[in-house]
Write an enzyme that holds these catalytic residues in place. Structure first.
Site, PDB file in Angstrom:
ATOM      1  CB  THR A   1      -0.958  -0.035   1.275  1.00 36.73           C
ATOM      2  OG1 THR A   1       0.049  -0.059   2.371  1.00 36.73           O
ATOM      3  CG2 THR A   1      -1.940  -1.075   1.210  1.00 36.73           C
TER       4      THR A   1
ATOM      5  CB  VAL B   1       8.291   1.892  -2.909  1.00 38.30           C
ATOM      6  CG1 VAL B   1       8.971   0.877  -3.546  1.00 38.30           C
ATOM      7  CG2 VAL B   1       9.071   3.144  -2.432  1.00 38.30           C
TER       8      VAL B   1
ATOM      9  CB  CYS C   1      15.460   7.344  -4.158  1.00 40.30           C
ATOM     10  SG  CYS C   1      15.311   7.791  -2.443  1.00 40.30           S
TER      11      CYS C   1
ATOM     12  CB  SER D   1       6.602  10.505  -3.487  1.00 43.21           C
ATOM     13  OG  SER D   1       7.601  10.923  -4.427  1.00 43.21           O
ATOM     14  N   GLY D   2       9.440  10.829  -1.428  1.00 38.18           N
ATOM     15  CA  GLY D   2      10.629   9.875  -0.807  1.00 38.18           C
ATOM     16  C   GLY D   2      10.242   9.673   0.521  1.00 38.18           C
TER      17      GLY D   2
ATOM     18  CE  LYS E   1      18.991   5.173   4.678  1.00 41.02           C
ATOM     19  NZ  LYS E   1      17.546   5.413   4.866  1.00 41.02           N
TER      20      LYS E   1
ATOM     21  CG  HIS F   1      15.086  12.402  -4.866  1.00 38.68           C
ATOM     22  ND1 HIS F   1      13.727  12.866  -4.369  1.00 38.68           N
ATOM     23  CD2 HIS F   1      15.316  11.140  -3.889  1.00 38.68           C
ATOM     24  CE1 HIS F   1      13.378  12.176  -3.305  1.00 38.68           C
ATOM     25  NE2 HIS F   1      14.415  11.185  -3.246  1.00 38.68           N
TER      26      HIS F   1
ATOM     27  CG  ASN G   1      11.144  10.212  -5.511  1.00 43.66           C
ATOM     28  OD1 ASN G   1      10.859  10.786  -6.226  1.00 43.66           O
ATOM     29  ND2 ASN G   1      10.389   9.716  -4.505  1.00 43.66           N
TER      30      ASN G   1
END
Ligand SMILES: NC(=O)c1ccc[n+]([C@@H]2O[C@H](COP(=O)([O-])OP(=O)(O)OC[C@H]3O[C@@H](n4cnc5c(N)ncnc54)[C@H](OP(=O)(O)O)[C@@H]3O)[C@@H](O)[C@H]2O)c1
Length: 356
Positions: A17, A20, A153, A183-184, A209, A246, A334
């Site tokens: 849901t 991604v 991403c 949305s990231g 990261k 992005h 992303n």
């Protein structure tokens, strides 16, 4: 192998849901290799997908997926060939290893295992040879299951852009400033009151990261052991009020003078195994160069490529303070190239090469 009547491999999706997860559902619709069989959720378990999901994409949610029930995470009676994971990292840590130990290939977007010494962290065009560690991982787990990951991403965009440059020159230092879409942060993600009319100059764990993952991806696999690419990476990450895509402003220091035209040519001609194999989700060009003075822009370039959203756009490529330095901007979608699309392309590559 549990092929359906069309000869497709069956897949399960963890985190169906989410931001991604929805991209996976969309990209798996009518996919020529894979059929979405099982949807897993957490708070949505027990509901129909159409009832539980807040569908964020402009495409129509397919009727047959709307009617599917969401299951609570469980390996019992699971009859699939592959498990895609778009779980939050905290849940992924426990769940992904459980599925792998039960014999399932787990292809994950989550960060939980990206830096594990036996887990490949792969962008299909950049380091497909890292998949060779899978046999050693299987031996360690004592099953036919395993975990493979894709990067964060922002790292996907940066590592794809760096690969052709590292084919020509030794990159010694990277300074990257990111402007990352909302949305990231997943759904519902950042509160509208925090992000409208604002820029937030901090994204938890993102800067580490980008450095750690890029060094692993550009590095080598030697006797089942990963050797990092030796490069200093300084990242500053910002959340901006953009829906998808992005933007990253990149500064590079190289060990020698660079021929700018040669770099552009290498980027334009760059392809990887997915292009050679003509995989369904492979864009003809993973990297696109734009020459306008004000591109890339999320609004115009996020869906770049022959497979929309699967190409990274590079623009404003120029020398920095001297000919041993480069500056450029890049844009990566992303949730497509930076997440679901990257894992789907990886699954296609792994199927064709016999890893699954
Ligand atoms: N968004 C991006 O652009 C992006 C890019 C690259 C990587 N990623 C990574 O991809 C993963 C998913 O991100 P997202 O943005 O899709 O997040 P999201 O929108 O918050 O979605 C999370 C999903 O995970 C499920 N979930 C949450 N807790 C769970 C648990 N304990 N057990 C099982 N399922 C659980 C949720 O199910 P319910 O709705 O049923 O509760 C939901 O489907 C994260 O690891 C993220 O870091 C995201």
């Amino acid at each position: 192998m549990v092929k359906d009547e069309m000869g497709k491999m069956k897949v399960a999706l963890l985190g169906a849901t989410g931001a991604v997860g929805q991209r996976f559902v969309d990209m798996l619709n009518k996919h020529s290799y894979f059929e979405l069989e099982t949807l897993f959720g957490y708070s949505s378990a027990g509901k129909r997908y159409g009832e539980a999901v807040n569908w964020l994409l402009p495409t129509e949610l397919p009727e047959e997926i709307k009617e599917k029930n969401i299951s609570a995470v469980n390996t019992k009676d699971l009859d699939v060939d592959i498990v895609f994971s778009s779980l939050p990292s905290s849940a992924a840590k426990e769940v992904e290893i459980k599925f792998a130990k039960e014999g399932f290939p787990v292809l994950s977007n989550a960060s939980a295992y990206r830096l594990h010494e036996m887990v490949p962290l792969v962008i299909p065009e950049v380091n497909p040879e890292h998949l060779e560690v899978i046999d050693a991982q299987k031996r360690e787990l004592g099953t036919e299951g395993f975990i493979v990951t894709d990067p964060n991403c922002s790292t996907v965009g940066l590592s794809l852009a760096l690969k052709p440059i590292t084919n020509l020159y030794r990159v010694e230092k990277v300074v990257v400033n990111t402007l990352q879409a909302v949305s990231g942060a997943g759904y519902p993600g950042v509160s509208s009151l925090d992000i409208i009319d604002n820029v937030i100059p901090y994204i938890e764990k993102e800067e580490e990261k980008i450095g750690n993952e890029t060094r692993k991806i550009l590095g080598r696999l030697e006797n089942n052991s990963f050797k990092d690419y030796n490069v200093k990476i300084h990242a500053s990450c910002n959340r901006v009020p953009v829906k998808d895509g992005h933007l990253e402003n990149v500064y590079l220091e190289l060990s020698e003078k660079v021929d700018l035209d040669e770099v552009k040519e290498e980027i334009r001609n760059f392809i990887g195994e997915p292009q050679k194999l003509k995989l369904p989700t492979a864009p003809e060009k993973p990297l696109i160069i734009r020459e306008e003075k004000d591109r890339p822009q999320p609004r115009f370039d996020k869906l770049a490529g022959s497979v929309p959203g699967m190409s990274v756009t590079i623009g404003r490529l120029r020398y920095g303070k001297n000919e041993k330095t480069l500056l450029f901007s890049l844009l990566v979608h992303n949730t497509i190239r930076g997440a679901a699309g990257c894992v789907l392309l990886l699954a296609e590559l792994m199927k064709v090469k016999g890893f699954i």
